[in-house]
Design a protein around this motif. Structure first.
Motif, PDB file in Angstrom:
ATOM      1  N   SER A 109       0.846  -1.328   0.061  1.00 35.56           N
ATOM      2  CA  SER A 109       0.055   0.117   0.032  1.00 35.56           C
ATOM      3  C   SER A 109       0.834   1.290   0.045  1.00 35.56           C
ATOM      4  N   GLY A 110       0.259   2.380  -0.322  1.00 38.91           N
ATOM      5  CA  GLY A 110       1.033   3.488  -0.141  1.00 38.91           C
ATOM      6  C   GLY A 110       1.154   3.897   1.218  1.00 38.91           C
ATOM      7  N   PHE A 111       0.651   3.524   2.268  1.00 41.01           N
ATOM      8  CA  PHE A 111       0.729   3.439   3.523  1.00 41.01           C
ATOM      9  C   PHE A 111       2.365   2.924   4.054  1.00 41.01           C
ATOM     10  N   ASN A 114       5.491   4.276   2.331  1.00 37.98           N
ATOM     11  CA  ASN A 114       5.837   5.828   3.064  1.00 37.98           C
ATOM     12  C   ASN A 114       6.673   5.076   4.327  1.00 37.98           C
ATOM     13  N   HIS A 135       0.960  13.461   5.156  1.00 40.24           N
ATOM     14  CA  HIS A 135       0.272  12.342   5.430  1.00 40.24           C
ATOM     15  C   HIS A 135       0.616  11.521   6.758  1.00 40.24           C
ATOM     16  N   SER A 137       0.964   8.296   7.156  1.00 42.25           N
ATOM     17  CA  SER A 137       1.870   7.230   6.931  1.00 42.25           C
ATOM     18  C   SER A 137       3.294   7.815   7.144  1.00 42.25           C
ATOM     19  N   ASP A 179       4.197  15.759   1.204  1.00 46.27           N
ATOM     20  CA  ASP A 179       3.131  15.425   0.249  1.00 46.27           C
ATOM     21  C   ASP A 179       3.308  16.171  -1.155  1.00 46.27           C
ATOM     22  N   SER A 183      -3.758  15.964   0.823  1.00 47.67           N
ATOM     23  CA  SER A 183      -4.920  15.228   0.735  1.00 47.67           C
ATOM     24  C   SER A 183      -6.164  16.009   1.297  1.00 47.67           C
ATOM     25  N   ASP A 208       5.804  12.600  -1.703  1.00 46.91           N
ATOM     26  CA  ASP A 208       4.587  11.536  -1.746  1.00 46.91           C
ATOM     27  C   ASP A 208       3.796  11.922  -2.690  1.00 46.91           C
ATOM     28  N   ALA A 210       0.637  10.468  -3.543  1.00 48.40           N
ATOM     29  CA  ALA A 210      -0.515   9.595  -3.649  1.00 48.40           C
ATOM     30  C   ALA A 210      -1.337  10.378  -4.384  1.00 48.40           C
ATOM     31  N   THR A 239       1.089   6.038  -5.343  1.00 50.31           N
ATOM     32  CA  THR A 239      -0.050   4.898  -4.792  1.00 50.31           C
ATOM     33  C   THR A 239      -0.611   4.303  -5.940  1.00 50.31           C
ATOM     34  N   SER A 241      -3.444   2.911  -5.461  1.00 54.88           N
ATOM     35  CA  SER A 241      -4.918   2.673  -4.575  1.00 54.88           C
ATOM     36  C   SER A 241      -5.820   3.818  -5.047  1.00 54.88           C
ATOM     37  N   LYS A 242      -5.151   4.748  -5.425  1.00 61.98           N
ATOM     38  CA  LYS A 242      -6.216   6.133  -6.015  1.00 61.98           C
ATOM     39  C   LYS A 242      -6.448   6.155  -7.307  1.00 61.98           C
ATOM     40  N   GLY A 248      -2.103  -0.631  -3.714  1.00 60.47           N
ATOM     41  CA  GLY A 248      -0.659  -0.889  -3.665  1.00 60.47           C
ATOM     42  C   GLY A 248      -0.066   0.618  -3.455  1.00 60.47           C
TER      43      GLY A 248
HETATM   44  C1  LIG Z   1      -3.895   7.774   0.406  1.00 55.90           C
HETATM   45  C2  LIG Z   1      -2.589   8.285   0.809  1.00 55.90           C
HETATM   46  C3  LIG Z   1      -1.476   7.539   1.226  1.00 55.90           C
HETATM   47  C4  LIG Z   1      -1.851   6.092   1.514  1.00 55.90           C
HETATM   48  O1  LIG Z   1      -1.961   5.097   0.158  1.00 55.90           O
HETATM   49  P1  LIG Z   1      -2.699   3.849   0.308  1.00 55.90           P
HETATM   50  O2  LIG Z   1      -2.186   3.254  -1.003  1.00 55.90           O
HETATM   51  O3  LIG Z   1      -4.303   4.219   0.327  1.00 55.90           O
HETATM   52  O4  LIG Z   1      -2.193   3.058   1.361  1.00 55.90           O
HETATM   53  C5  LIG Z   1      -0.241   7.853   1.288  1.00 55.90           C
HETATM   54  N1  LIG Z   1       0.070   9.142   1.213  1.00 55.90           N
HETATM   55  C6  LIG Z   1      -0.810  10.178   0.930  1.00 55.90           C
HETATM   56  C7  LIG Z   1      -0.549  11.634   0.603  1.00 55.90           C
HETATM   57  C8  LIG Z   1      -2.348   9.801   0.703  1.00 55.90           C
HETATM   58  O5  LIG Z   1      -3.010  10.550   0.612  1.00 55.90           O
END
Ligand SMILES: *Cc1c(COP(=O)(O)O)cnc(C)c1O
Length: 394
Positions: A109-111, A114, A135, A137, A179, A183, A208, A210, A239, A241-242, A248
């Motif tokens: 995941s992105g989490f 990071n 964020h 993470s 970031d 977000s 980051d 994302a 990410t 995931s978005k 991921g």
């Molecule tokens: C959503 C987000 C993440 C986490 O990404 P996931 O793939 O949902 O775990 C990390 N950093 C930022 C800035 C985000 O907005």
């Protein structure tokens, strides 16, 4: 249940209820699409991060089905033991080419990308300098690293330079981290200034992206591409995931950086890799990003249309420059009430209050996607105008 646990949980949940912060999960019935069913009600969905509609894109769905038929539903091991499949490597190579960097590693995941990266590169005796709105993470990664943490006011390059001057003699490594798109507010990091300061004061720079991947830059290459800063940002996180529509996170940079993470990033070492369907759908998404640029064009058309409508109605949309548009309300309970009444009238926009944002910046957050029609957005604007007026927000 142990009495001590039961008492603890009851106290904590009661406290949340008293502060009107107790929320139940909204349940999505069916697909994550612009007109979706949540909790048995059909709503215009302004709450997903599915920017390009890729979570239901035909080519991604087909790729996932084929990979499942060919390779099964699970990878069976962590990447460093037996869980690196060919398709994982193909995806990493495709992302590295797309981002114009030497190498890439994909995390679950992105989490974890990071948290795993910051905590493995930095350690005791190192220094992390972090934007206050970064964020969760990133914040967790900083804490796990056991390095020293300095936080600078949001996007304040003057204050950042003061911190860099104060810490010029710091003996350990320095990481400057931000970031790319924030977000909660939808504003863009001042990346050219961050690059310049990082270079001048010898700090490693990590961004980051994302909310920028698939949104900003040529074909959605992110903020580094948006600002033309290729080769000047050491570590780029994204990410899957978005906008990419699946699941991921990834880290891009030099070959050495990626080889180091293979050996030291704990989520990579100690947690099982993606099912083949996830890797295949992401791989298809990067092809679609390059072959079907119309999705990003539509995303931005809708963004301009919706923002103009909100501003015409008189809402305070803060500093947003991207498809994330907050409506700043300023009182947590009013933001939640606005969100609840919108939902009852068929518009799903999440209310966000303390502790995610300061009480005085409480808001309802909206995100438009490429797959909303302008007719749908117009309907949402009408409802938002009516409810906003009734509650005295506009
Ligand atoms: C959503 C987000 C993440 C986490 O990404 P996931 O793939 O949902 O775990 C990390 N950093 C930022 C800035 C985000 O907005």
């Amino acid at each position: 249940m142990a009495a001590i646990l039961d008492a603890f949980l009851s106290d904590e949940l009661d406290a949340l209820r008293q502060k009107h912060l107790f929320r139940s999960l909204r349940i999505l019935e069916g697909q994550q699409v612009p007109e979706a069913r949540f909790d048995g009600q059909s709503v215009i969905n302004l709450s997903s991060n599915n920017y390009l509609g890729f979570s239901t894109h035909r080519r991604l769905v087909e790729a996932a089905k084929q990979a499942t038929d060919s390779f099964g539903v699970g990878s069976g091991a962590v990447r460093t033991i037996a869980g690196t499949m060919q398709i994982h490597m193909e995806l990493e190579q495709a992302i590295a080419r797309f981002k114009q960097v030497e190498a890439c590693v994909v995390f679950q995941s992105g989490f974890t990308a990071n948290a795993g990266t910051v905590s493995s590169i930095l350690g005791k005796g190192d220094l992390i300098i972090s934007d206050e709105l970064n964020h969760a993470s990133i914040i967790d990664g900083c804490r796990l690293s056991r390095g020293e943490i300095r936080v600078f006011p949001h996007k304040d390059l003057n204050r950042l330079e003061e911190i860099l001057k104060e810490t010029a003699q710091f003996p350990g490594k320095k990481l400057l981290i931000s970031d790319g798109v924030f977000s909660m507010d939808g504003d863009i990091a001042p990346l050219p200034g961050l690059v310049e300061l990082g270079e001048r004061y010898g700090a490693i720079l990590m961004v980051d992206d994302a909310h920028a991947s698939g949104v900003l830059g040529r074909n959605g290459r992110g903020t580094v591409d948006h600002f033309g800063l290729h080769g000047r940002v050491d570590i780029q996180v994204g990410t899957l995931s978005k906008a990419i529509g699946s699941l991921g996170g990834y880290v891009c940079g030099s070959r050495k950086l990626i080889e180091f993470l293979y050996h030291r990033a704990r989520p990579f070492l100690f947690s099982t890799s993606h099912p083949p369907a996830v890797a295949a759908s992401c791989l298809a998404a990067f092809q679609v990003l390059q072959e079907e640029p119309e999705w990003i064009a539509r995303l931005w058309e809708n963004t301009r249309f919706f923002k103009a409508g909100l501003e015409r109605l008189g809402f305070d949309t803060g500093q947003s420059e991207t498809p994330i548009t907050p409506i700043i309300i300023g009182k947590g309970d009013l933001a939640m009430r606005f969100s609840d009444e919108l939902f009852a009238r068929g518009v799903f926009a999440q209310g966000i209050g303390f502790p995610t944002v300061p009480e005085a910046r409480s808001r309802v957050r909206t995100i438009v996607t490429a797959t909303h029609t302008q007719q749908l957005l117009q309907r949402a604007l009408e409802v938002m105008g009516q409810v906003g007026q009734r509650l005295g927000i506009i």
